[in-house]
Design a protein around this motif. Sequence first.
Motif, mmCIF file in Angstrom:
data_model
loop_
_atom_site.group_PDB
_atom_site.id
_atom_site.type_symbol
_atom_site.label_atom_id
_atom_site.label_comp_id
_atom_site.label_asym_id
_atom_site.label_seq_id
_atom_site.Cartn_x
_atom_site.Cartn_y
_atom_site.Cartn_z
ATOM 1 N N ARG A 1 -28.763 0.757 -9.344
ATOM 2 C CA ARG A 1 -27.354 1.173 -9.411
ATOM 3 C C ARG A 1 -26.398 -0.001 -9.601
ATOM 4 N NH1 ARG A 1 -27.674 4.738 -4.053
ATOM 5 N NH2 ARG A 1 -28.999 6.419 -4.838
ATOM 6 N N GLY A 2 -26.789 -1.153 -9.113
ATOM 7 C CA GLY A 2 -25.870 -2.284 -9.245
ATOM 8 C C GLY A 2 -26.306 -3.447 -8.393
ATOM 9 N N ALA A 3 -25.575 -4.552 -8.522
ATOM 10 C CA ALA A 3 -26.007 -5.802 -7.908
ATOM 11 C C ALA A 3 -25.336 -6.080 -6.570
ATOM 12 C CB ALA A 3 -25.733 -6.965 -8.862
ATOM 13 N N THR A 4 -24.356 -5.259 -6.197
ATOM 14 C CA THR A 4 -23.681 -5.481 -4.909
ATOM 15 C C THR A 4 -23.877 -4.258 -4.014
ATOM 16 O OG1 THR A 4 -21.589 -4.473 -5.560
ATOM 17 C CG2 THR A 4 -21.894 -6.824 -6.102
ATOM 18 N N TYR A 5 -23.580 -4.431 -2.729
ATOM 19 C CA TYR A 5 -23.717 -3.309 -1.795
ATOM 20 C C TYR A 5 -22.810 -2.151 -2.207
ATOM 21 C CZ TYR A 5 -24.101 -0.781 2.637
ATOM 22 O OH TYR A 5 -24.338 0.172 3.590
ATOM 23 N N GLY A 6 -21.604 -2.505 -2.601
ATOM 24 C CA GLY A 6 -20.653 -1.472 -3.028
ATOM 25 C C GLY A 6 -21.190 -0.679 -4.211
ATOM 26 N N LEU B 1 -26.496 -7.875 -3.443
ATOM 27 C CA LEU B 1 -27.196 -6.949 -2.549
ATOM 28 C C LEU B 1 -28.415 -7.630 -1.930
ATOM 29 C CD1 LEU B 1 -27.257 -3.845 -1.779
ATOM 30 C CD2 LEU B 1 -28.871 -3.591 -3.669
ATOM 31 N N LEU C 1 -40.229 5.988 -0.340
ATOM 32 C CA LEU C 1 -39.356 4.859 -0.019
ATOM 33 C C LEU C 1 -39.261 3.898 -1.208
ATOM 34 C CD1 LEU C 1 -37.629 3.318 2.058
ATOM 35 C CD2 LEU C 1 -39.741 2.199 2.837
ATOM 36 N N ALA D 1 -24.303 -0.396 -5.204
ATOM 37 C CA ALA D 1 -25.579 0.264 -4.921
ATOM 38 C C ALA D 1 -25.417 1.462 -3.985
ATOM 39 C CB ALA D 1 -26.566 -0.737 -4.331
ATOM 40 N N SER D 2 -24.238 1.576 -3.357
ATOM 41 C CA SER D 2 -23.985 2.715 -2.469
ATOM 42 C C SER D 2 -23.387 3.845 -3.278
ATOM 43 C CB SER D 2 -22.997 2.310 -1.370
ATOM 44 O OG SER D 2 -23.493 1.213 -0.641
ATOM 45 N N LEU D 3 -23.889 5.051 -3.071
ATOM 46 C CA LEU D 3 -23.401 6.192 -3.842
ATOM 47 C C LEU D 3 -21.916 6.407 -3.649
ATOM 48 C CD1 LEU D 3 -26.198 8.890 -3.429
ATOM 49 C CD2 LEU D 3 -25.558 7.612 -5.487
ATOM 50 N N VAL E 1 -31.993 2.659 -5.851
ATOM 51 C CA VAL E 1 -30.819 1.987 -5.274
ATOM 52 C C VAL E 1 -30.566 0.672 -6.021
ATOM 53 C CG1 VAL E 1 -29.917 0.827 -3.206
ATOM 54 C CG2 VAL E 1 -31.080 3.051 -3.006
ATOM 55 N N ALA E 2 -31.629 -0.085 -6.252
ATOM 56 C CA ALA E 2 -31.482 -1.399 -6.896
ATOM 57 C C ALA E 2 -30.926 -1.251 -8.313
ATOM 58 C CB ALA E 2 -32.819 -2.120 -6.908
ATOM 59 N N ASP F 1 -19.980 -8.144 2.566
ATOM 60 C CA ASP F 1 -21.129 -7.306 2.213
ATOM 61 C C ASP F 1 -20.850 -6.397 1.031
ATOM 62 O OD1 ASP F 1 -20.853 -4.466 4.377
ATOM 63 O OD2 ASP F 1 -19.333 -5.903 3.822
ATOM 64 N N GLN F 2 -19.609 -6.298 0.630
ATOM 65 C CA GLN F 2 -19.291 -5.380 -0.467
ATOM 66 C C GLN F 2 -19.534 -6.020 -1.827
ATOM 67 O OE1 GLN F 2 -19.244 -2.562 1.597
ATOM 68 N NE2 GLN F 2 -18.061 -1.910 -0.154
ATOM 69 N N LYS G 1 -37.141 5.289 -3.930
ATOM 70 C CA LYS G 1 -35.719 5.259 -3.574
ATOM 71 C C LYS G 1 -35.158 3.840 -3.652
ATOM 72 C CE LYS G 1 -33.160 8.070 -2.175
ATOM 73 N NZ LYS G 1 -32.113 8.794 -2.964
ATOM 74 N N ILE G 2 -35.932 2.872 -3.213
ATOM 75 C CA ILE G 2 -35.477 1.476 -3.264
ATOM 76 C C ILE G 2 -35.211 1.053 -4.716
ATOM 77 C CG2 ILE G 2 -36.297 -0.911 -3.000
ATOM 78 C CD1 ILE G 2 -37.519 -0.069 -0.315
ATOM 79 N N ARG H 1 -30.376 -3.077 0.784
ATOM 80 C CA ARG H 1 -31.026 -2.109 -0.106
ATOM 81 C C ARG H 1 -31.890 -1.140 0.699
ATOM 82 N NH1 ARG H 1 -34.734 -5.056 -4.287
ATOM 83 N NH2 ARG H 1 -36.110 -4.916 -2.495
ATOM 84 N N GLY I 1 -19.797 4.130 -2.843
ATOM 85 C CA GLY I 1 -19.067 2.883 -3.020
ATOM 86 C C GLY I 1 -19.111 1.992 -1.808
ATOM 87 N N ALA J 1 -31.462 2.918 1.170
ATOM 88 C CA ALA J 1 -32.601 3.773 0.819
ATOM 89 C C ALA J 1 -33.015 4.664 1.991
ATOM 90 C CB ALA J 1 -33.777 2.909 0.360
ATOM 91 N N ALA K 1 -20.831 -9.384 -2.349
ATOM 92 C CA ALA K 1 -21.900 -10.378 -2.466
ATOM 93 C C ALA K 1 -23.143 -9.688 -3.023
ATOM 94 C CB ALA K 1 -22.187 -10.980 -1.105
ATOM 95 N N LEU L 1 -32.667 8.741 2.197
ATOM 96 C CA LEU L 1 -33.869 9.562 2.395
ATOM 97 C C LEU L 1 -33.707 10.473 3.608
ATOM 98 C CD1 LEU L 1 -36.802 7.079 1.629
ATOM 99 C CD2 LEU L 1 -36.306 9.216 0.420
#
Lengths: 119, 215
Positions: A105-110, B29, A95, A112-114, A102-103, B24-25, A98-99, B34, A116, B38, B27, B42
């Motif tokens: 990859r980028g600073a936003t949710y978009g 993370l 875990l 950090a998501s593979l 993820v972190a 959420d896109q 993986k965290i 996160r 987008g 993750a 702003a 997994l």
Amino acid sequence: MTNDAEETGRRWHDMGGRPGGPVSPEEHDFALWEKRVDALMVLCSAKGLFTVDGLRRALEDMGEDAFETMTYYERWIAAITQNLLEAGAFTVAELNTKIEEVAARGATYGEASLEGGHG
Amino acid sequence: MPHDHHHDHDHRGLGPSSHPCRADQDAPLTEAQRLEIAVRELLVEKGVATAAEIAAQIARMDARTPALGAQVVARAWTDPAFKARLLADGSAACREMGIEVDALKLVAVENTEAEHNVVVCTLCSCYPRNLLGLPPDWYKSRAYRSRTVREPRRVLAEFGLTVPGTTTVRVHDSTADMRYLVVPRRPDAAAGWDEERLAGIVTRDCMIGVAVPSV
């Protein structure tokens, strides 16, 4: 809030009948990440990784501070993660790796998501 | 007061029910986001769940809106035999209409002149999600959870609903296994309406019991 647990044995989450302020009619449309947390709960329960009771136990053990300072799905993803670790679905080391991934990859949710984050 | 919209179009910057979207896109993370990414990745890597299964589950939940509950109520209003079956066994009556209620025991409670019903979950956030979708934020709030069982009339008044003193207010505390649906009273002014038109006046809040239908 007053805590009458010593007198009654009630825990913090057992809120019925306790004092409270006015009901604030708040609501919001759920964000994609919140819907995903909800979906993970349903799927992992259906696959037998944990039960709703296991989820509730983790939520209740997080305590009142978590209720006051975290949003609903923030608490849920923490409780789901706890249950999945206990079920052996993945390890703490996996875990954490993986965290970090993820972190990075980028600073936003978009970012950090593979995919987008547009699911 | 809370409001149910049934818009099927998007407003700029607003979600499908015209409440603000969480940004959420774009702003920064959050820790929880996160963690969600993750854990989800997994689970996919370990073969526990596929991305398609997760997307399908989101679509299944998105399809569960108060419109489903409203269909059930409208059927009960127009078909006395169905209403009797609904009040006897809510889960079976919903399955009869093709609405999946999973393993939940659904209890339908009927408002009458003598009795008004309202639903809460004092312990958590249990809610008839298969019929109404995900619960609103206020349903999960400390104020609603704590006070509804002690002073329901005052809570209802905060929603703009005044229940006559001659009407009993019955509060139903949900559990993980048992969920309640309020069958509101059909307004007299809606006599003779067909099911579809009737369903249009049955809002989410009416089925939680914090509002009553109006025409």
